[in-house]
Scaffold this motif. Structure first.
Motif, PDB file in Angstrom:
ATOM      1  N   PHE A  51     -12.141   2.170  -9.207  1.00 30.97           N
ATOM      2  CA  PHE A  51     -13.353   1.670  -8.536  1.00 30.97           C
ATOM      3  C   PHE A  51     -14.622   2.068  -9.286  1.00 30.97           C
ATOM      4  CE2 PHE A  51     -12.431  -0.554  -4.544  1.00 30.97           C
ATOM      5  CZ  PHE A  51     -11.041  -0.552  -4.629  1.00 30.97           C
TER       6      PHE A  51
ATOM      7  N   TYR B 101     -18.708   1.975  -1.987  1.00 25.32           N
ATOM      8  CA  TYR B 101     -17.889   0.889  -1.448  1.00 25.32           C
ATOM      9  C   TYR B 101     -17.266   1.348  -0.133  1.00 25.32           C
ATOM     10  CZ  TYR B 101     -13.954   3.428  -3.683  1.00 25.32           C
ATOM     11  OH  TYR B 101     -13.048   4.377  -4.084  1.00 25.32           O
TER      12      TYR B 101
ATOM     13  N   ILE C 201       0.511   3.036  -3.266  1.00 27.88           N
ATOM     14  CA  ILE C 201       0.493   1.577  -3.133  1.00 27.88           C
ATOM     15  C   ILE C 201      -0.395   1.106  -1.994  1.00 27.88           C
ATOM     16  CG2 ILE C 201       1.960  -0.405  -2.511  1.00 27.88           C
ATOM     17  CD1 ILE C 201       4.123   0.914  -4.256  1.00 27.88           C
ATOM     18  N   PHE C 202      -0.281   1.761  -0.837  1.00 30.03           N
ATOM     19  CA  PHE C 202      -0.950   1.217   0.340  1.00 30.03           C
ATOM     20  C   PHE C 202      -2.327   1.820   0.621  1.00 30.03           C
ATOM     21  CE2 PHE C 202       3.603   0.435   1.008  1.00 30.03           C
ATOM     22  CZ  PHE C 202       3.557  -0.950   1.039  1.00 30.03           C
ATOM     23  N   GLU C 203      -2.655   2.971  -0.014  1.00 29.91           N
ATOM     24  CA  GLU C 203      -3.975   3.569   0.239  1.00 29.91           C
ATOM     25  C   GLU C 203      -4.815   3.616  -1.042  1.00 29.91           C
ATOM     26  OE1 GLU C 203      -3.264   6.434   4.049  1.00 29.91           O
ATOM     27  OE2 GLU C 203      -2.849   7.351   2.120  1.00 29.91           O
ATOM     28  N   PHE C 204      -4.232   4.218  -2.083  1.00 28.71           N
ATOM     29  CA  PHE C 204      -4.961   4.400  -3.351  1.00 28.71           C
ATOM     30  C   PHE C 204      -5.443   3.054  -3.900  1.00 28.71           C
ATOM     31  CE2 PHE C 204      -4.856   5.412  -8.030  1.00 28.71           C
ATOM     32  CZ  PHE C 204      -5.745   6.473  -8.014  1.00 28.71           C
ATOM     33  N   HIS C 205      -4.589   2.029  -3.845  1.00 31.96           N
ATOM     34  CA  HIS C 205      -4.978   0.725  -4.367  1.00 31.96           C
ATOM     35  C   HIS C 205      -6.081   0.058  -3.548  1.00 31.96           C
ATOM     36  CE1 HIS C 205      -1.257   0.011  -7.147  1.00 31.96           C
ATOM     37  NE2 HIS C 205      -2.028   1.003  -7.519  1.00 31.96           N
ATOM     38  N   ALA C 206      -6.235   0.492  -2.297  1.00 35.24           N
ATOM     39  CA  ALA C 206      -7.339  -0.019  -1.473  1.00 35.24           C
ATOM     40  C   ALA C 206      -8.636   0.717  -1.810  1.00 35.24           C
ATOM     41  CB  ALA C 206      -7.004   0.137   0.006  1.00 35.24           C
ATOM     42  N   GLY C 207      -8.550   1.725  -2.690  1.00 34.44           N
ATOM     43  CA  GLY C 207      -9.747   2.455  -3.114  1.00 34.44           C
ATOM     44  C   GLY C 207      -9.950   3.775  -2.392  1.00 34.44           C
ATOM     45  N   VAL C 208      -8.953   4.174  -1.593  1.00 31.89           N
ATOM     46  CA  VAL C 208      -9.124   5.387  -0.789  1.00 31.89           C
ATOM     47  C   VAL C 208      -9.024   6.632  -1.673  1.00 31.89           C
ATOM     48  CG1 VAL C 208      -8.298   6.675   1.199  1.00 31.89           C
ATOM     49  CG2 VAL C 208      -8.049   4.214   1.136  1.00 31.89           C
ATOM     50  N   THR C 209      -9.942   7.550  -1.457  1.00 33.41           N
ATOM     51  CA  THR C 209      -9.914   8.855  -2.115  1.00 33.41           C
ATOM     52  C   THR C 209      -9.507   9.885  -1.069  1.00 33.41           C
ATOM     53  OG1 THR C 209     -12.183   9.248  -1.474  1.00 33.41           O
ATOM     54  CG2 THR C 209     -11.815   8.237  -3.635  1.00 33.41           C
TER      55      THR C 209
END
Lengths: 159, 419
Positions: free
Chosen positions: A74, A85, B140-148
């Protein structure tokens, strides 16, 4: 019937679904449990007998955050402390939840230091609708060389 | 089931100074903690008595490019060729190493073991640290959504605010409290109160001839978005634990052996561990961790104590919201009461139930794989009246607890201690 050496549903089926602009849940043929995102084994009865079922990517915000210090991916997309974001957890129609970016404009903060996206407040409970954002993934080949693959990400927008 | 077949004693506990140390690696940090731990043992101890090492470490592989730390640290402690095991459960890695050490003694496999934790985090740039920590979340389900990582706890924070009316100021109060404690801890990375940090920033601005910041008090300072920006709304800079280098060690042994080394051992009377779904969107609640509730229940039952019996606790405040969630998951307060308890000062050093007398992960620092054992080090000192400086609580601590969470709650381990 389920093949004993192969599962019926794999993670890739879910990801291919997203690339084809379809959100999949999994319906357990043994106990009826319905899960989103699609699982590879039913987490309730552990049956591998699952069917993919298409789900409408629509619901309301269950939780959210506006991220200033992002992941490398990102940051490379241009996000920073000055240009945060938003990521939301969306509760879908039947109560299942999924994570995704909330798009629809720049993130700013109001006088109470609460976030807005494109000037609209981001709040738990706000209705959102999903859409698929296309991007190109560059895959490094095992023997050198690069391949480009068209992919999609599920993102959400305030309704 | 749910019983320790032998009584477990802690006879030594020590840690390295926590901080950012460009010239020290995991080996150096573990060495410091080991020596500090040996010095805490009252009498008659010989390193030859140690039968095995249980070492918590999250990701030296990614942080330092060095895997397989357990034999490396065992060599340092003179244990070669004895067994050395590394445990990895994200930020609960060494809390779980402690549990494994307890189980080894309780089973009769060993009579005396060394338990440690180590993490060297500050070699990587911020984005690398963010990515490495985020790899403890669902790729796959969190990191790829941009979650830190801050983002995961921030989302729990947003849900807590919506459900219980928790205010951003309540998060700030937790941070202020933990910094007040950490200011009294010479081992803490940021051993300064928020008020002192504010004052030093004012002094620095004056010295540089810049306009003097107009902060009225520490709350005013924490509301200033330029001084305390959102890392992940609603978690600001001062709501986040630190990126830290550090290590910690304890020596565990059977009750019979303990008498040889000290007249005042601390007994571990309850241990519990739990798990929670990997991605937070798969959980029935976004404001509670089933891993923590179940680990706590297990530990309380084993120890034969209730939440009200716990006099002090070290809880896993990787983010300020995590301390509020822990207060309810451990049964200390109802979820709707936790914010008020913080406002009333119940969890302060002079409150009814002091939490994180060490300064917590917020102020003491959070070298992820060392955190669980470092919590035990604080409890060991407090229960023996040996906490440095003015952070020693003013009453005899007969019963205490540690709560160590891995990832966004995927793992949790709880221990209960008695004299």
């Amino acid at each position: 019937m389920v093949d004993i050496t192969n599962l019926k549903v794999y993670t890739k089926d879910f990801l291919d679904g997203i690339d084809n602009k379809v959100l999949y849940g999994s319906k357990c043929q043994a106990c009826g449990n319905f899960e989103v995102p699609a699982k590879v084994i039913c987490t309730k009865c552990q049956s591998p007998d699952l069917e993919l079922v298409e789900v409408k990517p629509e619901g309301k915000i269950a939780a959210f955050t506006c991220i200033g210090v992002g992941t490398t991916h990102f940051v490379q997309k241009g996000y920073s402390m000055k240009k945060p974001y938003c990521v939301v957890i969306v509760e879908l129609e039947n109560g299942q939840m999924i994570s995704g970016q909330l798009i629809g404009g720049d993130i700013t903060y109001d006088e109470n230091q609460d976030p807005l996206i494109g000037g609209k407040p981001i709040k738990v409970g706000a209705p959102v609708v999903g859409e698929y954002e296309e991007y190109i993934e560059v895959i490094e080949g095992k023997r050198g060389g690069r391949q480009e693959k068209k992919r999609c990400r599920l993102v959400f927008r305030l309704k | 089931m749910g019983k320790l077949m032998r009584k477990i004693a802690m006879v030594g506990a020590g840690m390295s100074k926590f901080g950012a140390f460009p010239d020290k690696n995991s080996r150096d940090l573990f060495g410091e903690a080991f020596i500090n731990c040996l010095q805490s043992i009252d009498k008659n101890f010989d390193v030859k008595d140690i039968e095995a090492l249980y070492l918590g470490n999250y990701s030296s592989d990614l942080f330092e490019g060095q895997g397989h730390l357990a034999p490396m640290c065992a060599e340092l402690a003179g244990l070669t060729p004895k067994p050395a095991l590394r445990t990895e459960n994200a930020c609960a890695s060494s809390g779980i190493a402690l549990r494994e050490g307890i189980l080894a003694i309780a089973s009769g496999m060993h009579d005396l073991v060394l338990v440690g934790g180590v993490e060297k985090m500050t070699d990587l740039p911020t984005a690398g640290v963010t990515d490495t920590l985020a790899s403890a979340a669902d790729r796959i389900f969190e990191f790829h959504a941009g979650v830190t990582f801050p983002g995961l706890y921030a989302m729990m924070g947003s849900a807590h605010m919506a459900k219980y009316g928790t205010k951003k100021e309540d998060f700030m109060l937790v941070g202020i409290k933990n910094h007040n404690n950490g200011a009294l801890n010479p081992f803490a990375q940021m051993n300064k109160s928020v008020a002192d940090i504010m004052k030093s920033k004012i002094a620095k601005a004056e010295k540089q001839g810049k306009p003097k910041p107009a902060w009225k008090d520490e709350m005013d300072f924490l509301h200033d978005l330029s001084a305390n920006p959102y890392i992940a709304y609603p978690m600001r800079l001062f709501d986040c634990s630190l990126v830290t280098d550090g290590a910690a060690c304890v020596v565990l042994c059977s009750e019979e052996l303990a008498k040889k080394f000290t007249d005042t051992p601390i007994y571990i009377v309850g241990t519990g561990q739990g798990s929670e779904t990997f991605a937070i969107h798969d959980r029935p609640s976004l404001t509670s961790l089933r891993s923590a509730r179940s680990a706590a229940q297990m530990a309380y039952k084993m120890a034969g104590v209730e939440p009200k019996d716990i006099q002090i606790a070290e809880v896993h405040d990787c983010f300020t919201i995590a301390e509020l969630i822990a207060m309810a998951d451990l049964g200390f307060w109802k979820p709707e009461e936790v914010a008020q308890a913080v406002r009333d000062g119940e969890t302060a050093l002079d409150g009814s139930k002091p939490l994180n007398t060490s300064g917590g992960l917020k102020s003491k620092g959070h070298p992820v794989g060392a955190t669980g054992v470092a919590q035990s080090v604080e409890i060991f000192k407090q229960m023996r009246g040996q906490a440095e400086g003015k952070r020693q609580v003013k009453f005899d601590v007969e019963c205490a607890l540690t709560h160590n969470v891995g990832g966004s709650g995927g793992s949790c381990v709880v221990h209960i201690y008695k004299k």
